[in-house]
Write a protein that holds these residues in place. Structure first.
Motif, PDB file in Angstrom:
ATOM      1  N   UNK A 240       0.935  -1.477   0.121  1.00 21.59           N
ATOM      2  CA  UNK A 240       0.061   0.022  -0.168  1.00 21.59           C
ATOM      3  C   UNK A 240       0.864   1.180   0.187  1.00 21.59           C
ATOM      4  N   UNK A 241       0.308   2.348  -0.016  1.00 21.25           N
ATOM      5  CA  UNK A 241       0.987   3.756  -0.270  1.00 21.25           C
ATOM      6  C   UNK A 241       2.145   3.972   1.189  1.00 21.25           C
ATOM      7  N   UNK A 242       1.602   2.998   2.170  1.00 20.91           N
ATOM      8  CA  UNK A 242       2.507   3.384   3.661  1.00 20.91           C
ATOM      9  C   UNK A 242       3.862   2.362   3.240  1.00 20.91           C
ATOM     10  N   UNK A 243       3.591   1.550   2.234  1.00 20.38           N
ATOM     11  CA  UNK A 243       4.898   0.784   1.932  1.00 20.38           C
ATOM     12  C   UNK A 243       5.858   1.144   1.017  1.00 20.38           C
ATOM     13  N   UNK A 244       5.469   2.370   0.313  1.00 28.30           N
ATOM     14  CA  UNK A 244       6.084   2.842  -0.854  1.00 28.30           C
ATOM     15  C   UNK A 244       6.917   4.149  -0.689  1.00 28.30           C
ATOM     16  N   UNK A 245       7.905   4.371  -1.373  1.00 37.34           N
ATOM     17  CA  UNK A 245       8.480   5.651  -1.638  1.00 37.34           C
ATOM     18  C   UNK A 245       8.099   6.262  -2.818  1.00 37.34           C
ATOM     19  N   UNK A 246       7.672   7.414  -2.627  1.00 39.17           N
ATOM     20  CA  UNK A 246       7.482   8.205  -4.039  1.00 39.17           C
ATOM     21  C   UNK A 246       8.303   9.497  -4.132  1.00 39.17           C
ATOM     22  N   UNK A 247       8.684   9.848  -5.591  1.00 39.58           N
ATOM     23  CA  UNK A 247       9.459  11.259  -5.742  1.00 39.58           C
ATOM     24  C   UNK A 247       8.283  12.452  -5.698  1.00 39.58           C
ATOM     25  N   UNK A 248       8.972  13.397  -5.425  1.00 38.95           N
ATOM     26  CA  UNK A 248       8.346  14.796  -5.398  1.00 38.95           C
ATOM     27  C   UNK A 248       7.953  15.051  -6.872  1.00 38.95           C
ATOM     28  N   UNK A 249       6.804  15.436  -7.233  1.00 41.09           N
ATOM     29  CA  UNK A 249       6.240  15.621  -8.601  1.00 41.09           C
ATOM     30  C   UNK A 249       7.426  16.605  -9.390  1.00 41.09           C
ATOM     31  N   UNK A 250       8.057  17.426  -8.776  1.00 41.40           N
ATOM     32  CA  UNK A 250       8.895  18.349  -9.207  1.00 41.40           C
ATOM     33  C   UNK A 250      10.238  17.616  -9.722  1.00 41.40           C
ATOM     34  N   UNK A 251      10.678  16.868  -8.794  1.00 39.89           N
ATOM     35  CA  UNK A 251      11.985  16.056  -9.045  1.00 39.89           C
ATOM     36  C   UNK A 251      11.503  14.944 -10.093  1.00 39.89           C
ATOM     37  N   UNK A 252      10.422  14.516 -10.129  1.00 33.55           N
ATOM     38  CA  UNK A 252       9.875  13.546 -11.127  1.00 33.55           C
ATOM     39  C   UNK A 252      10.176  14.096 -12.529  1.00 33.55           C
ATOM     40  N   UNK A 253       9.588  15.310 -12.452  1.00 30.84           N
ATOM     41  CA  UNK A 253       9.668  15.976 -13.885  1.00 30.84           C
ATOM     42  C   UNK A 253      11.022  16.393 -14.280  1.00 30.84           C
ATOM     43  N   UNK A 254      11.753  16.705 -13.472  1.00 31.49           N
ATOM     44  CA  UNK A 254      13.165  17.024 -13.881  1.00 31.49           C
ATOM     45  C   UNK A 254      13.831  15.499 -14.299  1.00 31.49           C
ATOM     46  N   UNK A 255      13.619  14.577 -13.509  1.00 30.28           N
ATOM     47  CA  UNK A 255      14.144  13.273 -13.950  1.00 30.28           C
ATOM     48  C   UNK A 255      13.608  13.042 -15.474  1.00 30.28           C
ATOM     49  N   UNK A 256      12.428  13.171 -15.589  1.00 25.86           N
ATOM     50  CA  UNK A 256      11.766  12.537 -16.835  1.00 25.86           C
ATOM     51  C   UNK A 256      12.548  13.303 -17.993  1.00 25.86           C
ATOM     52  N   UNK A 257      12.644  14.617 -17.796  1.00 25.51           N
ATOM     53  CA  UNK A 257      13.331  15.503 -19.115  1.00 25.51           C
ATOM     54  C   UNK A 257      14.623  14.965 -19.159  1.00 25.51           C
ATOM     55  N   UNK A 258      15.510  14.918 -17.929  1.00 25.85           N
ATOM     56  CA  UNK A 258      17.044  14.687 -18.248  1.00 25.85           C
ATOM     57  C   UNK A 258      17.201  13.179 -18.451  1.00 25.85           C
ATOM     58  N   UNK A 259      16.215  12.439 -18.244  1.00 21.69           N
ATOM     59  CA  UNK A 259      16.437  11.056 -18.917  1.00 21.69           C
ATOM     60  C   UNK A 259      16.707  10.808 -20.138  1.00 21.69           C
ATOM     61  N   UNK A 260      15.747  11.637 -20.982  1.00 16.18           N
ATOM     62  CA  UNK A 260      15.780  11.654 -22.348  1.00 16.18           C
ATOM     63  C   UNK A 260      17.126  11.953 -23.016  1.00 16.18           C
ATOM     64  N   UNK A 261      18.042  12.387 -22.211  1.00 15.01           N
ATOM     65  CA  UNK A 261      19.464  12.756 -22.827  1.00 15.01           C
ATOM     66  C   UNK A 261      20.356  11.450 -22.471  1.00 15.01           C
ATOM     67  N   UNK A 262      19.968  10.818 -21.486  1.00 16.95           N
ATOM     68  CA  UNK A 262      20.720   9.604 -21.368  1.00 16.95           C
ATOM     69  C   UNK A 262      20.981   8.313 -22.258  1.00 16.95           C
ATOM     70  N   UNK A 263      22.114   8.359 -22.852  1.00 22.35           N
ATOM     71  CA  UNK A 263      22.207   7.359 -23.985  1.00 22.35           C
ATOM     72  C   UNK A 263      22.348   5.962 -23.628  1.00 22.35           C
ATOM     73  N   UNK A 264      21.817   5.210 -24.502  1.00 27.60           N
ATOM     74  CA  UNK A 264      21.719   3.841 -24.477  1.00 27.60           C
ATOM     75  C   UNK A 264      22.834   3.051 -25.037  1.00 27.60           C
ATOM     76  N   UNK A 265      23.474   2.146 -24.238  1.00 30.32           N
ATOM     77  CA  UNK A 265      24.770   1.489 -24.799  1.00 30.32           C
ATOM     78  C   UNK A 265      24.551   0.651 -26.160  1.00 30.32           C
TER      79      UNK A 265
END
Length: 265
Positions: A240-265
């Motif tokens: 349930x929610x009490x057993x999980x760790x969630x990212x702050x929405x702003x941090x999630x948005x920043x991660x999603x944008x920057x993740x696009x720039x991470x190249x795949x081997x």
């Protein structure tokens, strides 16, 4: 805490009967000491160090596996290794020749007469010393151990009269198992006291608990808990929610944008 020593046991000979247990774990050692049992035996395997840690004030005789030494030099090296890991004495069912080698180097040794499981090929698993001839043979073995310099001797499943004679006529500490109440210690295995196994129990043993039943109850509780976990996951009750760790929405948005720039081997 300073452990009980060989010197103290020998000095108290004839003045009291000590309690002794063969233990298999630190938990058993701690329980023994809490119950006032200060003489322990154990195997010299991975259990020795935690047993010493759990019972810092106890006298510990740790067994040397039969057949692992074949010379005086090997006996001395193995004996000192067992002492270094926390034992006070080394149990040894080898010949007096190897016991003497250790004793000459100051290693306290516990010998064994009567029913010696490692030597039962020659005697069978039975009481030893019921006839005059056999009792004299056991007594001669005691003298051999004494002359070799052993500090203690386990006296197992011999007639009370023989055990009494041995105890009264030797300077060694006699550790009595299955031979009445005449030896310097009253000795049993924790597995027999706790009732940890099914099947045969020696005549001299006495069960004070039923750990087989307790373990069966614990195992049933383990199975029940694991089934509850599986059913809970299947029905969506965990996590349930009490057993999980969630990212702050702003941090999630920043991660999603920057993740696009991470190249795949």
């Amino acid at each position: 805490m300073t452990p009980l020593t060989t010197y103290e046991l020998r000095a108290a000979k004839g003045t009291r009967t000590w309690l002794q247990l063969h233990v298999d774990s630190g938990a058993e050692a701690a329980a023994a000491v809490e119950a006032g049992i200060m003489i322990l035996s154990c195997e010299p395997d991975h259990t020795l160090v935690p047993i010493r840690a759990a019972a810092p004030g106890a006298f510990i005789s740790a067994g040397m596996p039969h057949g692992t030494i074949a010379s005086e030099a090997e006996a001395i090296r193995a004996g000192f290794a067992i002492l270094e890991r926390g034992a006070n004495a080394v149990y040894c069912s080898h010949s007096p020749r190897l016991i003497e080698a250790m004793a000459r180097e100051g290693i306290p040794v516990t010998g064994h007469v009567g029913l010696v499981p490692n030597l039962a090929e020659w005697t069978g698993f039975r009481a030893v010393g019921k006839t005059a001839d056999e009792a004299l043979t056991v007594l001669a073995e005691v003298r051999d151990l004494e002359n070799a310099g052993a500090a203690c001797v386990e006296v197992e499943v011999v007639p009370v009269e023989l055990a009494d004679h041995i105890t009264r006529t030797t300077a060694m500490v006699t550790m009595g198992m299955g031979c009445g109440d005449v030896c310097d210690t009253q000795y049993l295995f924790s597995s027999d006291v706790l009732g940890t196994h099914r099947g045969h129990y020696p005549r001299h043993s006495k069960r004070y608990a039923d750990f087989v039943a307790l373990e069966a109850e614990l195992q049933a509780k383990r199975v029940a808990a694991f089934r509850d976990f599986a059913e809970d996951v299947a029905k969506g009750g965990y996590p349930t929610a009490g057993h999980e760790v969630r990212m702050d929405p702003a941090e999630l948005e920043a991660f999603t944008k920057r993740a696009q720039t991470i190249g795949r081997g």
